[in-house]
Structure formats: C-alpha cells, structure tokens
Design a protein around this motif. Structure first.
Motif, PDB file in Angstrom:
ATOM      1  N   LEU A 162       0.815  -1.218   0.000  1.00 16.58           N
ATOM      2  CA  LEU A 162       0.000   0.000   0.000  1.00 16.58           C
ATOM      3  C   LEU A 162       0.847   1.266   0.000  1.00 16.58           C
ATOM      4  CD1 LEU A 162      -2.739  -1.068   2.581  1.00 16.58           C
ATOM      5  CD2 LEU A 162      -2.979  -0.935   0.100  1.00 16.58           C
ATOM      6  N   ARG A 163       2.152   1.140  -0.258  1.00 15.64           N
ATOM      7  CA  ARG A 163       3.044   2.297  -0.296  1.00 15.64           C
ATOM      8  C   ARG A 163       3.630   2.444  -1.696  1.00 15.64           C
ATOM      9  NH1 ARG A 163       7.652   1.701   3.563  1.00 15.64           N
ATOM     10  NH2 ARG A 163       7.696   3.981   3.650  1.00 15.64           N
ATOM     11  N   GLY A 164       3.996   3.643  -2.034  1.00 14.30           N
ATOM     12  CA  GLY A 164       4.614   3.907  -3.318  1.00 14.30           C
ATOM     13  C   GLY A 164       6.047   3.416  -3.356  1.00 14.30           C
ATOM     14  N   SER A 165       6.586   3.255  -4.549  1.00 17.25           N
ATOM     15  CA  SER A 165       7.956   2.759  -4.697  1.00 17.25           C
ATOM     16  C   SER A 165       8.973   3.702  -4.073  1.00 17.25           C
ATOM     17  CB  SER A 165       8.268   2.541  -6.176  1.00 17.25           C
ATOM     18  OG  SER A 165       8.068   3.751  -6.911  1.00 17.25           O
ATOM     19  N   ASP A 166       8.738   5.007  -4.147  1.00 17.27           N
ATOM     20  CA  ASP A 166       9.668   5.973  -3.538  1.00 17.27           C
ATOM     21  C   ASP A 166       9.665   5.851  -2.023  1.00 17.27           C
ATOM     22  OD1 ASP A 166      10.271   6.891  -6.065  1.00 17.27           O
ATOM     23  OD2 ASP A 166       8.793   8.521  -5.987  1.00 17.27           O
ATOM     24  N   ASP A 167       8.488   5.670  -1.435  1.00 12.70           N
ATOM     25  CA  ASP A 167       8.401   5.519   0.024  1.00 12.70           C
ATOM     26  C   ASP A 167       9.050   4.212   0.474  1.00 12.70           C
ATOM     27  OD1 ASP A 167       7.017   7.913   0.248  1.00 12.70           O
ATOM     28  OD2 ASP A 167       5.077   6.936  -0.059  1.00 12.70           O
ATOM     29  N   ILE A 168       8.868   3.158  -0.316  1.00 10.09           N
ATOM     30  CA  ILE A 168       9.479   1.874   0.041  1.00 10.09           C
ATOM     31  C   ILE A 168      10.996   1.973   0.000  1.00 10.09           C
ATOM     32  CG2 ILE A 168       9.755  -0.524  -0.693  1.00 10.09           C
ATOM     33  CD1 ILE A 168       6.898  -0.463  -1.691  1.00 10.09           C
ATOM     34  N   ALA A 169      11.527   2.685  -0.983  1.00  9.59           N
ATOM     35  CA  ALA A 169      12.976   2.833  -1.092  1.00  9.59           C
ATOM     36  C   ALA A 169      13.540   3.731   0.004  1.00  9.59           C
ATOM     37  CB  ALA A 169      13.345   3.388  -2.469  1.00  9.59           C
ATOM     38  N   ALA A 170      12.724   4.652   0.519  1.00  9.20           N
ATOM     39  CA  ALA A 170      13.217   5.619   1.498  1.00  9.20           C
ATOM     40  C   ALA A 170      13.185   5.094   2.927  1.00  9.20           C
ATOM     41  CB  ALA A 170      12.405   6.917   1.404  1.00  9.20           C
ATOM     42  N   SER A 171      12.198   4.252   3.278  1.00  7.92           N
ATOM     43  CA  SER A 171      12.060   3.812   4.675  1.00  7.92           C
ATOM     44  C   SER A 171      11.332   2.483   4.716  1.00  7.92           C
ATOM     45  CB  SER A 171      11.297   4.865   5.499  1.00  7.92           C
ATOM     46  OG  SER A 171       9.999   5.076   4.958  1.00  7.92           O
ATOM     47  N   GLY A 172      11.280   1.896   5.922  1.00  3.43           N
ATOM     48  CA  GLY A 172      10.614   0.629   6.127  1.00  3.43           C
ATOM     49  C   GLY A 172       9.110   0.778   6.205  1.00  3.43           C
ATOM     50  N   TRP A 173       8.415  -0.382   6.173  1.00  5.18           N
ATOM     51  CA  TRP A 173       6.953  -0.351   6.150  1.00  5.18           C
ATOM     52  C   TRP A 173       6.350   0.200   7.430  1.00  5.18           C
ATOM     53  CZ3 TRP A 173       4.863  -3.122  10.095  1.00  5.18           C
ATOM     54  CH2 TRP A 173       5.641  -4.149  10.647  1.00  5.18           C
ATOM     55  N   TRP A 174       7.092   0.139   8.551  1.00  2.00           N
ATOM     56  CA  TRP A 174       6.570   0.645   9.821  1.00  2.00           C
ATOM     57  C   TRP A 174       6.428   2.171   9.831  1.00  2.00           C
ATOM     58  CZ3 TRP A 174      10.968  -2.223   9.044  1.00  2.00           C
ATOM     59  CH2 TRP A 174      12.165  -1.518   8.998  1.00  2.00           C
ATOM     60  N   LYS A 175       6.969   2.839   8.815  1.00  3.09           N
ATOM     61  CA  LYS A 175       6.858   4.287   8.727  1.00  3.09           C
ATOM     62  C   LYS A 175       5.413   4.740   8.572  1.00  3.09           C
ATOM     63  CE  LYS A 175       8.747   8.421   8.326  1.00  3.09           C
ATOM     64  NZ  LYS A 175       9.496   9.041   9.442  1.00  3.09           N
ATOM     65  N   VAL A 176       4.532   3.844   8.094  1.00  2.00           N
ATOM     66  CA  VAL A 176       3.138   4.234   7.866  1.00  2.00           C
ATOM     67  C   VAL A 176       2.428   4.555   9.173  1.00  2.00           C
ATOM     68  CG1 VAL A 176       2.998   2.844   5.773  1.00  2.00           C
ATOM     69  CG2 VAL A 176       2.334   1.844   7.950  1.00  2.00           C
ATOM     70  N   PHE A 177       2.921   4.071  10.298  1.00  2.00           N
ATOM     71  CA  PHE A 177       2.274   4.360  11.574  1.00  2.00           C
ATOM     72  C   PHE A 177       2.472   5.815  11.983  1.00  2.00           C
ATOM     73  CE2 PHE A 177       3.116  -0.251  11.836  1.00  2.00           C
ATOM     74  CZ  PHE A 177       1.803  -0.684  12.019  1.00  2.00           C
ATOM     75  N   THR A 178       3.535   6.439  11.490  1.00  2.00           N
ATOM     76  CA  THR A 178       3.757   7.862  11.750  1.00  2.00           C
ATOM     77  C   THR A 178       3.409   8.732  10.546  1.00  2.00           C
ATOM     78  OG1 THR A 178       6.090   7.633  11.093  1.00  2.00           O
ATOM     79  CG2 THR A 178       5.563   7.370  13.445  1.00  2.00           C
ATOM     80  N   ALA A 179       3.271   8.120   9.389  1.00  2.00           N
ATOM     81  CA  ALA A 179       2.911   8.860   8.172  1.00  2.00           C
ATOM     82  C   ALA A 179       1.858   8.073   7.403  1.00  2.00           C
ATOM     83  CB  ALA A 179       4.142   9.119   7.313  1.00  2.00           C
ATOM     84  N   PRO A 180       0.628   7.998   7.908  1.00  2.00           N
ATOM     85  CA  PRO A 180      -0.412   7.204   7.240  1.00  2.00           C
ATOM     86  C   PRO A 180      -0.793   7.725   5.865  1.00  2.00           C
ATOM     87  CG  PRO A 180      -1.352   8.523   9.016  1.00  2.00           C
ATOM     88  CD  PRO A 180       0.134   8.647   9.131  1.00  2.00           C
ATOM     89  N   SER A 181      -0.376   8.930   5.532  1.00  2.00           N
ATOM     90  CA  SER A 181      -0.706   9.471   4.208  1.00  2.00           C
ATOM     91  C   SER A 181       0.012   8.715   3.092  1.00  2.00           C
ATOM     92  CB  SER A 181      -0.339  10.953   4.143  1.00  2.00           C
ATOM     93  OG  SER A 181       1.049  11.139   4.392  1.00  2.00           O
ATOM     94  N   GLN A 182       0.990   7.875   3.446  1.00  2.00           N
ATOM     95  CA  GLN A 182       1.695   7.091   2.432  1.00  2.00           C
ATOM     96  C   GLN A 182       0.820   5.980   1.851  1.00  2.00           C
ATOM     97  OE1 GLN A 182       5.304   5.556   4.113  1.00  2.00           O
ATOM     98  NE2 GLN A 182       6.304   7.552   4.287  1.00  2.00           N
ATOM     99  N   LEU A 183      -0.208   5.586   2.573  1.00  2.00           N
ATOM    100  CA  LEU A 183      -1.045   4.477   2.135  1.00  2.00           C
ATOM    101  C   LEU A 183      -1.842   4.868   0.895  1.00  2.00           C
ATOM    102  CD1 LEU A 183      -2.344   3.186   5.591  1.00  2.00           C
ATOM    103  CD2 LEU A 183      -0.451   2.301   4.223  1.00  2.00           C
ATOM    104  N   THR A 184      -1.817   4.008  -0.094  1.00  2.00           N
ATOM    105  CA  THR A 184      -2.543   4.246  -1.334  1.00  2.00           C
ATOM    106  C   THR A 184      -2.842   2.913  -2.012  1.00  2.00           C
ATOM    107  OG1 THR A 184      -2.416   5.292  -3.509  1.00  2.00           O
ATOM    108  CG2 THR A 184      -0.366   4.509  -2.570  1.00  2.00           C
ATOM    109  N   PHE A 185      -3.877   2.903  -2.834  1.00  2.00           N
ATOM    110  CA  PHE A 185      -4.252   1.707  -3.592  1.00  2.00           C
ATOM    111  C   PHE A 185      -3.769   1.774  -5.032  1.00  2.00           C
ATOM    112  CE2 PHE A 185      -7.275   1.588  -0.084  1.00  2.00           C
ATOM    113  CZ  PHE A 185      -7.239   0.239   0.268  1.00  2.00           C
ATOM    114  N   ASP A 186      -2.874   2.706  -5.319  1.00  2.00           N
ATOM    115  CA  ASP A 186      -2.376   2.840  -6.690  1.00  2.00           C
ATOM    116  C   ASP A 186      -1.613   1.602  -7.137  1.00  2.00           C
ATOM    117  OD1 ASP A 186      -3.498   5.334  -6.742  1.00  2.00           O
ATOM    118  OD2 ASP A 186      -1.615   6.408  -6.302  1.00  2.00           O
ATOM    119  N   ASN A 187      -0.927   0.933  -6.191  1.00  2.00           N
ATOM    120  CA  ASN A 187      -0.169  -0.265  -6.562  1.00  2.00           C
ATOM    121  C   ASN A 187      -1.085  -1.367  -7.083  1.00  2.00           C
ATOM    122  OD1 ASN A 187       2.136   1.030  -5.743  1.00  2.00           O
ATOM    123  ND2 ASN A 187       2.265  -0.023  -3.770  1.00  2.00           N
TER     124      ASN A 187
END
Length: 303
Positions: free
Chosen positions: A60-85
């Motif tokens: 549920l994260r973009g490729s740029d977000d995945i390359a920048a940080s781990g999946w646990w980052k979504v708990f502090t930045a939920p705006s990363q979640l998207t269904f575009d993938n």
C-alpha cells in the motif's frame, strides 16, 4: 472423653478456612496463569503475522516511500497508504494472466487428487481384491519418493509424449505426486467407519457406488476437506515444478513473481501487491474450510 470429642469436633471446623484459602489461592494462580498464557499466545501470533502485515503495508506504499524507509513508517505517516499499486497490478497483464494460469493448474490438480484418492482409499479400506495389502504398501512406499528425484525422468517422458511445458503436464505431475498421500490419508480415515453401518446399508440394497456416495463420502467430509486444503496449498505455492514444467508464456504466479524479482528496483510497486494477493487467496481458502480442516485433523484423536 469430652476433650477428645471436642477436639474431633473442632478440627474440621478449623480446616475450613484453610481449605477455602487454598482454594482461593489456587483459583487466583490459575487465573494468573491463564492470563499470562493468553498474552504469550497473542505475542506469538503477532510475531508470526509480522511478515504478512509488513507485506500488506508495503503493498500500500509507493515505490519511492518503500525505497526511502521501512513499512513501519506508515504508523507515523499514514498518508503514504494508497491503492495505486493494486491499480497498477491489474494493468499488468503478466501478473493477471499468471493468476489465471495458477487457478487453471491448482483447481484441477486438487479435484483430481480428491476424487481419485477418495475412490482408491475406499477400495483399499473396504473392498477385497488380490494383492490389496501389497499394493497399499507400494502406495506407502511412494510417500518417501522426493519430487526432485523425478524431475529429470518425468521431463524426458513428458517431452516424448508432447506435454512438456504445458498446463496439462503440470496438472498431471501434481496429481501423481499428491495421490500417495491422499490414498494413505483417506484409506486410514475410511477404515475407521463402523463396519456395522456399511453392512446395514448393504442389507438395504446399496451397491458399492451408492455406498460410497451416500455413506462413506458424507462421513469422510472432514478428511476430504483437509486433503483438499493440503493439496491446494501445495500446488498454489509450488514454484519448482512450475518453473520446469509450466509453459513459459503463461507461468503460474510463483514463477511470474520470481521473474519480477530480477527487476526488483524497477517494479516493486507491482511485486509487493502481487505477492500479497498470491498469499491471500490460499489463506482465504484455508479459513473458509477451517472448521472441516480442524475436524479432519482431530478425527480419531478422541473416541
């Protein structure tokens, strides 16, 4: 006399508070132990679910977000979640076609193993024919034959008959290697059916076919469901057989994802949701038949 009588009378009364206290302490210890066990089991479950949760959030994260940080980052930045993938996944013809190919392989291989295994298991359990016990020993012996041993000779055989790198060849391979376990499992389960029940059905005029379909199959539902789940999971998650025998133009999902890994840096937005979808489908099948699976596993454990 009076003193002894008084002592005998007072002793049980003195023990009542002590027994009550011990009983209360035992209950408190039991409750504390049960609570600690529940917490421990919850922690174990969360530990085992961690990869699944991580894969879901990564899908549920973009490729740029995945390359920048781990999946646990979504708990502090939920705006990363998207269904575009997942939208991108549906537009990827390789992944969608591989899912269809996986279904076309898994469903027939599961149905064939369940049907043939049920018929053979009933025959070995309740039908008399020459060499029955010896043939069953052969089936048991086939359980220890590893798949890797048969890859080269079966490849030559499939090439000679013209079914190498075809969906039909993969189905035949999975069916052949799933039958020994299926026959062994169902024969042992069917053998536990009371003989009196089958004899009563025969006295009522039931033939072997009606006896199998009307009596044995309903009673063997839990074992058949367990077998179906095992076979479905094995075929769906297989990559070795599919990598060798499947058509390279329409590979199953496991092979398609393995091919995507070669370009991991370019299409992680397709790889993550594809891997999650390929994992969710067998999980959905398992939970759909969870009750029958547990019944089949526990069959025979309690009289």
């Amino acid at each position: 006399m009076t003193t002894a009588s008084t002592t005998a009378t007072n002793t049980p009364a003195d023990d009542v508070p002590l027994k009550a206290e011990r009983s209360l302490g035992a209950r408190i210890a039991a409750r504390a132990g049960g609570g600690a066990m529940r917490i421990f089991l919850v922690l174990v479950a969360l530990f085992w679910l961690m990869p699944t949760i991580g894969l879901l959030l990564s899908s549920l994260r973009g490729s740029d977000d995945i390359a920048a940080s781990g999946w646990w980052k979504v708990f502090t930045a939920p705006s990363q979640l998207t269904f575009d993938n997942y939208a991108t996944l549906l537009e990827n013809s390789t992944i969608t076609h591989s899912l269809l190919s996986t279904v076309m392989i898994t469903v027939p291989a599961t149905v064939l193993v369940v049907v043939i295994g049920s018929l053979a298991g009933y025959a070995f359990a309740w039908m008399e024919f020459p060499g029955r016990d010896w043939w069953f020993l052969v089936v048991v012996g086939l359980l220890v034959v590893p798949v890797q041993v048969a890859l080269v000779p079966v490849s030559k055989l499939f090439g000679a008959v013209g079914i190498f790198e075809t969906t039909f060849g993969v189905i035949i391979f999975h069916t052949a290697f799933g039958l020994p376990f299926a026959i062994f499992l169902l024969r042992n389960f069917f053998a536990e059916i009371p003989r009196e029940l089958l004899e009563a059905a025969r006295l009522d005029g039931a033939g072997e076919i009606r006896l199998f379909t009307r009596v044995v199959m309903p009673l063997g539902g839990p074992a058949i469901a367990s077998l179906g789940i095992f076979q479905f999971l094995w075929v769906w998650n297989d990559m070795l057989v599919a990598l060798i025998f499947a058509d390279s133009d329409s590979p199953p999902i496991t092979v398609a994802l393995q091919q995507q890994v070669r370009q991991f840096g370019n299409n992680i937005d397709v790889l993550a949701p594809g891997a999650f979808v390929s994992m969710v489908i067998p999980l959905a099948v398992f939970f759909a038949f969870q009750r029958q699976f547990v019944s089949g596993v526990m069959a025979g454990a309690v009289k």
